[in-house]
Design a protein around this motif. Structure first.
Motif, PDB file in Angstrom:
ATOM      1  N   MET A   1       7.803   3.228   8.403  1.00  0.00           N
ATOM      2  CA  MET A   1       6.655   2.390   8.542  1.00  0.00           C
ATOM      3  C   MET A   1       5.617   2.801   7.489  1.00  0.00           C
ATOM      4  SD  MET A   1       4.140   2.192  11.659  1.00  0.00           S
ATOM      5  CE  MET A   1       4.216   0.920  12.711  1.00  0.00           C
ATOM      6  N   LEU A   2       5.006   1.789   6.878  1.00  0.00           N
ATOM      7  CA  LEU A   2       4.047   2.026   5.809  1.00  0.00           C
ATOM      8  C   LEU A   2       2.690   1.483   6.227  1.00  0.00           C
ATOM      9  CD1 LEU A   2       3.658   3.004   2.885  1.00  0.00           C
ATOM     10  CD2 LEU A   2       4.227   0.700   2.166  1.00  0.00           C
ATOM     11  N   ILE A   3       1.650   2.274   6.131  1.00  0.00           N
ATOM     12  CA  ILE A   3       0.307   1.858   6.512  1.00  0.00           C
ATOM     13  C   ILE A   3      -0.602   2.013   5.296  1.00  0.00           C
ATOM     14  CG2 ILE A   3      -1.672   2.346   7.984  1.00  0.00           C
ATOM     15  CD1 ILE A   3       0.266   3.446  10.053  1.00  0.00           C
ATOM     16  N   TRP A   4      -1.374   0.981   5.037  1.00  0.00           N
ATOM     17  CA  TRP A   4      -2.323   1.009   3.930  1.00  0.00           C
ATOM     18  C   TRP A   4      -3.736   1.009   4.499  1.00  0.00           C
ATOM     19  CZ3 TRP A   4      -1.314  -0.719  -1.455  1.00  0.00           C
ATOM     20  CH2 TRP A   4       0.038  -0.692  -1.746  1.00  0.00           C
ATOM     21  N   THR A   5      -4.590   1.729   3.889  1.00  0.00           N
ATOM     22  CA  THR A   5      -5.993   1.732   4.267  1.00  0.00           C
ATOM     23  C   THR A   5      -6.832   1.554   3.015  1.00  0.00           C
ATOM     24  OG1 THR A   5      -6.155   4.129   4.098  1.00  0.00           O
ATOM     25  CG2 THR A   5      -5.627   3.229   6.267  1.00  0.00           C
ATOM     26  N   ALA A   6      -8.002   0.996   3.219  1.00  0.00           N
ATOM     27  CA  ALA A   6      -8.903   0.801   2.087  1.00  0.00           C
ATOM     28  C   ALA A   6     -10.332   0.980   2.575  1.00  0.00           C
ATOM     29  CB  ALA A   6      -8.718  -0.577   1.487  1.00  0.00           C
ATOM     30  N   ARG A   7     -11.159   1.534   1.721  1.00  0.00           N
ATOM     31  CA  ARG A   7     -12.573   1.688   2.044  1.00  0.00           C
ATOM     32  C   ARG A   7     -13.349   0.625   1.276  1.00  0.00           C
ATOM     33  NH1 ARG A   7     -14.509   7.775   2.792  1.00  0.00           N
ATOM     34  NH2 ARG A   7     -12.717   8.483   3.979  1.00  0.00           N
ATOM     35  N   ILE A   8     -14.174  -0.082   2.022  1.00  0.00           N
ATOM     36  CA  ILE A   8     -14.999  -1.108   1.403  1.00  0.00           C
ATOM     37  C   ILE A   8     -16.451  -0.772   1.705  1.00  0.00           C
ATOM     38  CG2 ILE A   8     -15.556  -3.575   1.350  1.00  0.00           C
ATOM     39  CD1 ILE A   8     -12.720  -4.142   2.277  1.00  0.00           C
TER      40      ILE A   8
END
Length: 157
Positions: free
Chosen positions: A1-8
């Motif tokens: 499983m691949l999880i992406w996160t991003a800070r905005i």
């Protein structure tokens, strides 16, 4: 499983919100403009001859600029024949004369110049009450005459 996160950042979120609001506003404007050639009859204000001609043109009719006849009359308090039969024709195109009972109505008759297969002899009657279109028909008198709705023949299919 691949999880992406991003800070905005808050500044980026605000810019994205403004862009999204602009896109939504543009979509609403475009959809309102595409909702028919002028919308429903109740959205039209027919205060002048130019308004009436523009309304008929929005339905597909080309008419001579000036009406051949203008008639003012008082609609009865209660619809009886021949108004009842005529109102059935009007109901099929979204009009209803009963809302104008007891009121002054104007009928404007225009010469139609683009009826398919009939270069002459066709007229458009437009009934206006309180600057709103309330009824209308296309009429051709004579042995092979007819009376029909304001719907342009190519649009009926």
């Amino acid at each position: 499983m691949l999880i992406w996160t991003a800070r905005i950042s808050k500044k980026t979120k605000a810019v994205l919100a403004v862009i999204l609001a602009g896109i939504l506003l543009a979509a609403v404007i475009l959809l309102a403009g595409r909702s028919g050639a002028g919308g429903t009859a109740s959205e039209w204000r027919l205060a002048t001859n130019t308004d009436r001609v523009a309304y008929l043109e929005s339905l597909g009719w080309q008419v001579e600029e000036e009406p051949v006849e203008t008639l003012q009359f008082l609609l009865p308090e209660k619809l009886e024949e021949p108004y009842l039969t005529y109102n059935e024709l009007q109901d099929s195109q979204g009009f209803d004369l009963s809302g104008c009972c007891g009121k002054q109505v104007a009928r404007y008759t225009y010469t139609v110049i683009n009826y398919p297969g009939r270069p002459e002899g066709v007229q458009a009657n437009l009934y206006v009450c309180e600057e709103q279109p309330v009824a209308g028909d296309i009429l051709c008198a004579g042995a092979d005459g007819f009376q029909d709705t304001l719907v342009y023949p190519d649009q009926e299919e």
